[in-house]
Design an enzyme around this catalytic site. Structure first.
Site, short mmCIF file in Angstrom:
data_model
loop_
_atom_site.label_atom_id
_atom_site.label_comp_id
_atom_site.label_asym_id
_atom_site.label_seq_id
_atom_site.Cartn_x
_atom_site.Cartn_y
_atom_site.Cartn_z
N ASP A 182 9.19 2.93 0.04
CA ASP A 182 8.10 3.57 0.77
C ASP A 182 8.30 3.22 2.24
OD1 ASP A 182 5.83 4.32 2.06
OD2 ASP A 182 4.43 3.35 0.69
N TYR A 237 0.86 -1.19 0.00
CA TYR A 237 0.00 0.00 0.00
C TYR A 237 0.89 1.23 0.00
CZ TYR A 237 -3.59 3.34 1.55
OH TYR A 237 -4.46 4.40 1.66
N LYS A 287 3.77 9.02 8.92
CA LYS A 287 3.60 8.43 10.25
C LYS A 287 4.62 8.98 11.27
CE LYS A 287 0.73 4.90 8.42
NZ LYS A 287 0.77 4.14 7.21
C1 LIG Z 1 0.09 4.58 5.81
C2 LIG Z 1 0.87 4.31 4.57
C3 LIG Z 1 0.81 5.16 3.45
C4 LIG Z 1 -0.18 6.27 3.33
O1 LIG Z 1 0.01 7.27 4.27
P1 LIG Z 1 -1.22 8.27 4.61
O2 LIG Z 1 -0.62 9.24 5.56
O3 LIG Z 1 -2.29 7.39 5.20
O4 LIG Z 1 -1.65 8.88 3.34
C5 LIG Z 1 1.67 4.92 2.41
N1 LIG Z 1 2.55 3.91 2.45
C6 LIG Z 1 2.63 3.07 3.49
C7 LIG Z 1 3.64 1.98 3.49
C8 LIG Z 1 1.78 3.24 4.58
O5 LIG Z 1 1.84 2.37 5.59
#
Ligand SMILES: *Cc1c(COP(=O)(O)O)cnc(C)c1O
Length: 425
Positions: free
Chosen positions: A239, A144, A267
């Site tokens: 990511d 994701y 995060k």
């Molecule tokens: C949470 C997450 C996102 C998206 O971040 P948001 O602040 O919710 O838009 C993207 N990549 C990873 C790996 C994530 O865990």
């Protein structure tokens, strides 16, 4: 436990907010029942609107690595708020956070702040395309990268939980530029790079996946990706929205010993406020506006409130790197405790763990990619989730999510959690 007030608040929310929530996984669709409405939280604990207390294993889905309402972070935000919340003009604290982040993370010279992980990944891909002059990207099934169009192709967690991996509203035109490979399967990547010679701008990956449960890359796979990107002129995007400043100061790059070309953050870097960021070496970042032609902007990007929370958080992690070690030890303790119980009760399961990320899968074979993660028994998961909830342990309400431990969790909390697992089975 009584959830009366939470249920009433949820009914009312549903009248005004689609599904009653502002992010789908909060709605408990995967596990059934009504979501818990939080009133406040401190340290390791959540307190809901009915007065119930929970040990929290999601930490706002990762950011709160030091626990809820952590004093230095809260104080920094309060002091900053008194001086104005946003100006749309540069402030010194942006450079302070940038400088600190660049000093902690390998292979990055410059960083650009945005407001979410979604924005970070979306902008990183645009930058990769602008830099390489190529259109296509490769992503992995079950990973994701936020909810922007190009990534909603077999995305993990929320998107998978709801069985709509390809969301309506994403055009064919966009979807055709996202190629899908399988996690831990270098061959599936090489087939795509061979079939699309000189067309691939970037490979984007969760270097340790957290959105199909916690999945660890094999050395051969992750090193293979690095070598392939280097030899084919493809940018490797890590990511690290989940793993950044969680798996260590330098995130997954440091923990795995593999360098990326562009790194995305979210995060933890925002300390609980909305912050994302993407970073790379100077040569790549200089392609970004206003230095270069690749456009990217944000009215509230780098606002002083968000920066103050991020700065307080990263300062503490930078000064006390032992936190990462102690979190990993706690996570290992939890792993062993849960594992012993499940083995004794003959519950078919796999536990994956890396640093302070851990997931329990009710599956009978190793969980190494999206297909093997999806094989987990969801009925057992639901029973486990609700059984834990009713004993005051808040786990992610989906089998496709990793737990995130926070530093405020004590060994007594872990023992209580393990005891709760025993009671469920
Ligand atoms: C949470 C997450 C996102 C998206 O971040 P948001 O602040 O919710 O838009 C993207 N990549 C990873 C790996 C994530 O865990």
């Amino acid at each position: 436990m009584n959830y009366k007030r939470s249920s009433a608040l949820f009914s009312e929310a549903k009248q005004y907010i689609p599904g009653g929530v502002n992010s789908p996984v909060r709605a408990f669709k995967a596990v059934g029942g009504d979501p818990i409405f939080v009133k406040e939280a401190r340290g390791a604990y959540l307190y809901d609107e009915d007065g119930n207390e929970y040990i929290d294993y999601i930490a706002s889905w990762g950011p709160l690595i030091l626990g809820h309402a952590h004093e230095p972070v809260i104080n920094a935000v309060i002091e900053k708020a008194k001086k104005g919340t946003s100006f749309g003009m540069p402030t010194e604290i942006e450079t302070q956070l940038a400088k600190l982040a660049v000093s902690m993370v390998p292979n990055i010279d410059k960083i650009r702040f945005v407001n979410s992980g979604t924005e970070a990944c979306m902008s990183a891909v645009r930058l990769a395309r602008g830099y390489t002059g190529k259109d296509k990207i490769i992503k992995f099934a079950g990973c994701y990268h936020g909810h922007s169009d190009s990534f909603l192709i077999q995305a993990g967690s929320g998107a998978v939980t709801f069985g709509s991996p390809n969301s309506p509203g994403v055009t064919q035109g966009t979807a055709k530029d996202t190629l899908l490979a399988n996690y831990n399967d270098l061959k599936s990547v090489k087939e795509l790079t061979n079939g699309n010679k000189n067309e691939i701008a970037a490979i984007i990956i969760e270097p340790v996946a957290g959105n199909m449960g916690c999945i660890i890359p094999t050395d051969e796979f992750i090193q293979g990706l690095r070598d392939l990107c280097t030899s084919e002129g493809i940018l490797l995007i890590f990511d690290e929205v989940m793993t950044g400043f969680r798996l260590g100061k330098g995130g997954a790059q440091e923990a795995l010993g593999i360098g990326a070309d562009i790194v995305c953050f979210g995060k933890v870097i925002g300390g609980g406020l909305p912050v994302g960021a993407f970073a790379a070496r100077e040569e790549i970042m200089n392609h970004l506006a206003p230095d270069g032609p690749v456009y990217q902007a944000g009215t509230l990007s780098g606002n002083p409130l968000a920066m103050s929370a991020g700065l307080a958080m990263l300062t503490e992690l930078n000064n006390n790197p032992g936190i990462f070690e102690s979190l990993a030890k706690k996570t290992e303790y939890l792993h062993q405790g849960i594992s012993e119980v499940l083995v004794r009760k003959s519950v078919v399961h796999q536990i994956n763990r890396f640093g302070s990320m851990i997931s329990v899968h009710f599956a009978d074979g190793p969980v190494i990619d999206f297909t093997s993660s999806a094989r987990g028994n969801n009925d057992t998961f639901k029973k486990y989730f609700h059984g834990m909830l009713s004993q005051g342990v808040y786990l992610p309400p989906s089998a496709f999510e990793s737990y995130f431990l926070n530093d405020a969790i004590s060994y007594a909390d872990l023992d209580k959690t393990i005891e709760a697992v025993k009671n469920v089975f």
